[in-house]
Write a protein that holds these residues in place. Structure first.
Motif, mmCIF file in Angstrom:
data_model
loop_
_atom_site.group_PDB
_atom_site.id
_atom_site.type_symbol
_atom_site.label_atom_id
_atom_site.label_comp_id
_atom_site.label_asym_id
_atom_site.label_seq_id
_atom_site.Cartn_x
_atom_site.Cartn_y
_atom_site.Cartn_z
ATOM 1 N N LEU A 170 0.841 -1.190 0.000
ATOM 2 C CA LEU A 170 0.000 0.000 0.000
ATOM 3 C C LEU A 170 0.880 1.245 0.000
ATOM 4 C CD1 LEU A 170 -2.595 -0.872 2.815
ATOM 5 C CD2 LEU A 170 -2.932 -1.048 0.348
ATOM 6 N N GLN A 171 0.408 2.285 -0.663
ATOM 7 C CA GLN A 171 1.028 3.610 -0.569
ATOM 8 C C GLN A 171 0.095 4.433 0.308
ATOM 9 O OE1 GLN A 171 4.041 4.457 -1.895
ATOM 10 N NE2 GLN A 171 3.905 6.408 -0.845
ATOM 11 N N CYS A 172 0.624 4.955 1.409
ATOM 12 C CA CYS A 172 -0.219 5.655 2.374
ATOM 13 C C CYS A 172 0.265 7.083 2.612
ATOM 14 C CB CYS A 172 -0.214 4.921 3.710
ATOM 15 S SG CYS A 172 -0.925 3.265 3.635
ATOM 16 N N ASN A 173 -0.690 7.954 2.808
ATOM 17 C CA ASN A 173 -0.425 9.325 3.248
ATOM 18 C C ASN A 173 -0.956 9.415 4.668
ATOM 19 O OD1 ASN A 173 0.589 10.254 0.730
ATOM 20 N ND2 ASN A 173 -1.508 10.343 -0.028
ATOM 21 N N PHE A 174 -0.055 9.695 5.595
ATOM 22 C CA PHE A 174 -0.405 9.816 7.001
ATOM 23 C C PHE A 174 -0.088 11.232 7.476
ATOM 24 C CE2 PHE A 174 1.038 5.169 7.258
ATOM 25 C CZ PHE A 174 -0.240 4.658 7.287
ATOM 26 N N ILE A 175 -0.922 11.720 8.380
ATOM 27 C CA ILE A 175 -0.583 12.918 9.132
ATOM 28 C C ILE A 175 -0.668 12.548 10.606
ATOM 29 C CG2 ILE A 175 -1.162 15.292 9.753
ATOM 30 C CD1 ILE A 175 -2.245 15.692 6.949
ATOM 31 N N VAL A 176 0.455 12.691 11.281
ATOM 32 C CA VAL A 176 0.535 12.443 12.716
ATOM 33 C C VAL A 176 0.696 13.807 13.378
ATOM 34 C CG1 VAL A 176 1.867 11.386 14.573
ATOM 35 C CG2 VAL A 176 1.571 10.167 12.398
ATOM 36 N N THR A 177 -0.212 14.120 14.285
ATOM 37 C CA THR A 177 -0.149 15.381 15.007
ATOM 38 C C THR A 177 0.378 15.115 16.408
ATOM 39 O OG1 THR A 177 -1.986 16.264 13.733
ATOM 40 C CG2 THR A 177 -1.465 17.383 15.801
ATOM 41 N N GLU A 178 1.449 15.819 16.724
ATOM 42 C CA GLU A 178 2.094 15.654 18.026
ATOM 43 C C GLU A 178 2.070 16.984 18.765
ATOM 44 O OE1 GLU A 178 6.602 15.127 18.683
ATOM 45 O OE2 GLU A 178 5.775 13.100 18.490
ATOM 46 N N VAL A 179 1.675 16.919 20.024
ATOM 47 C CA VAL A 179 1.723 18.090 20.899
ATOM 48 C C VAL A 179 2.649 17.703 22.049
ATOM 49 C CG1 VAL A 179 0.385 19.756 22.251
ATOM 50 C CG2 VAL A 179 -0.647 18.675 20.235
ATOM 51 N N PRO A 180 3.951 17.999 21.905
ATOM 52 C CA PRO A 180 4.935 17.510 22.875
ATOM 53 C C PRO A 180 4.685 17.955 24.310
ATOM 54 C CG PRO A 180 6.028 18.437 20.940
ATOM 55 C CD PRO A 180 4.572 18.747 20.816
ATOM 56 N N TRP A 181 4.234 19.189 24.522
ATOM 57 C CA TRP A 181 4.041 19.685 25.878
ATOM 58 C C TRP A 181 2.832 19.056 26.553
ATOM 59 C CZ3 TRP A 181 3.929 22.548 21.449
ATOM 60 C CH2 TRP A 181 2.688 23.032 21.038
ATOM 61 N N GLU A 182 1.979 18.357 25.782
ATOM 62 C CA GLU A 182 0.849 17.622 26.352
ATOM 63 C C GLU A 182 1.093 16.117 26.309
ATOM 64 O OE1 GLU A 182 -2.723 18.775 24.333
ATOM 65 O OE2 GLU A 182 -2.656 20.816 25.121
ATOM 66 N N ASP A 183 2.269 15.712 25.808
ATOM 67 C CA ASP A 183 2.612 14.300 25.636
ATOM 68 C C ASP A 183 1.514 13.578 24.855
ATOM 69 O OD1 ASP A 183 4.386 12.184 25.884
ATOM 70 O OD2 ASP A 183 3.407 11.421 27.691
ATOM 71 N N SER A 184 1.115 14.181 23.739
ATOM 72 C CA SER A 184 0.006 13.689 22.932
ATOM 73 C C SER A 184 0.463 13.439 21.496
ATOM 74 C CB SER A 184 -1.116 14.729 22.947
ATOM 75 O OG SER A 184 -2.085 14.439 21.977
ATOM 76 N N ARG A 185 0.009 12.330 20.935
ATOM 77 C CA ARG A 185 0.289 12.003 19.533
ATOM 78 C C ARG A 185 -0.949 11.300 18.979
ATOM 79 N NH1 ARG A 185 5.481 8.529 18.615
ATOM 80 N NH2 ARG A 185 6.537 10.498 18.898
ATOM 81 N N VAL A 186 -1.446 11.781 17.825
ATOM 82 C CA VAL A 186 -2.662 11.246 17.230
ATOM 83 C C VAL A 186 -2.465 11.105 15.726
ATOM 84 C CG1 VAL A 186 -5.137 11.679 16.853
ATOM 85 C CG2 VAL A 186 -4.074 12.399 18.983
#
Length: 133
Positions: free
Chosen positions: A106-122
């Motif tokens: 598969l060829q995939c386009n991903f967007i990972v959003t990281e908020v380091p000061w909240e220790d969050s990754r989605v």
């Protein structure tokens, strides 16, 4: 005369202010082998496999073909990733042995959003289609 000089200086400064700088909100290319890009790509694939409940075999990264970051209210990792379908089941993946690939990719386009000061990754976006050489 002084007013014209000030206008000339201001107009000239505006032409050069963004040279060599990255503007907030503007995506820019980054090396595909950087530690943070690799971490974001691995995270995206784990989330992709978790959501792919109809398939008992997992996908793994074949290669990362493009990576960009975008500084917003956090950091967006904009990734183009080629995934290979493996012969490993999710339940067997914990033993960390390499998995052989099947022919399906598969060829995939991903967007990972990281908020380091909240220790969050989605994983905020995932779009995949069959990879054709």
């Amino acid at each position: 005369m002084f007013v014209l000089f000030c206008l000339f200086v201001c107009a000239s400064a505006g032409r050069f202010e963004n040279v060599g700088e990255v503007m907030t909100g503007q995506p820019h290319e980054v090396p595909t082998n950087s530690t943070k890009v690799l971490a974001a790509a691995r995270f995206a694939v784990v989330e992709f496999n978790r959501a792919n409940t109809e398939d008992v075999f997992v996908y793994e990264i074949v290669n990362i073909t493009s990576a960009k970051i975008q500084v917003v209210a956090g950091i967006n990792y904009i990734l183009e990733v080629r995934l290979g379908h493996t012969v490993c089941k999710e339940s067997n993946k914990a033993d960390s042995k390499p998995c052989d690939f099947q022919s399906k990719e598969l060829q995939c386009n991903f967007i990972v959003t990281e908020v380091p000061w909240e220790d969050s990754r989605v994983l905020t976006q995932k779009k995949c289609h069959p990879h054709n050489d």
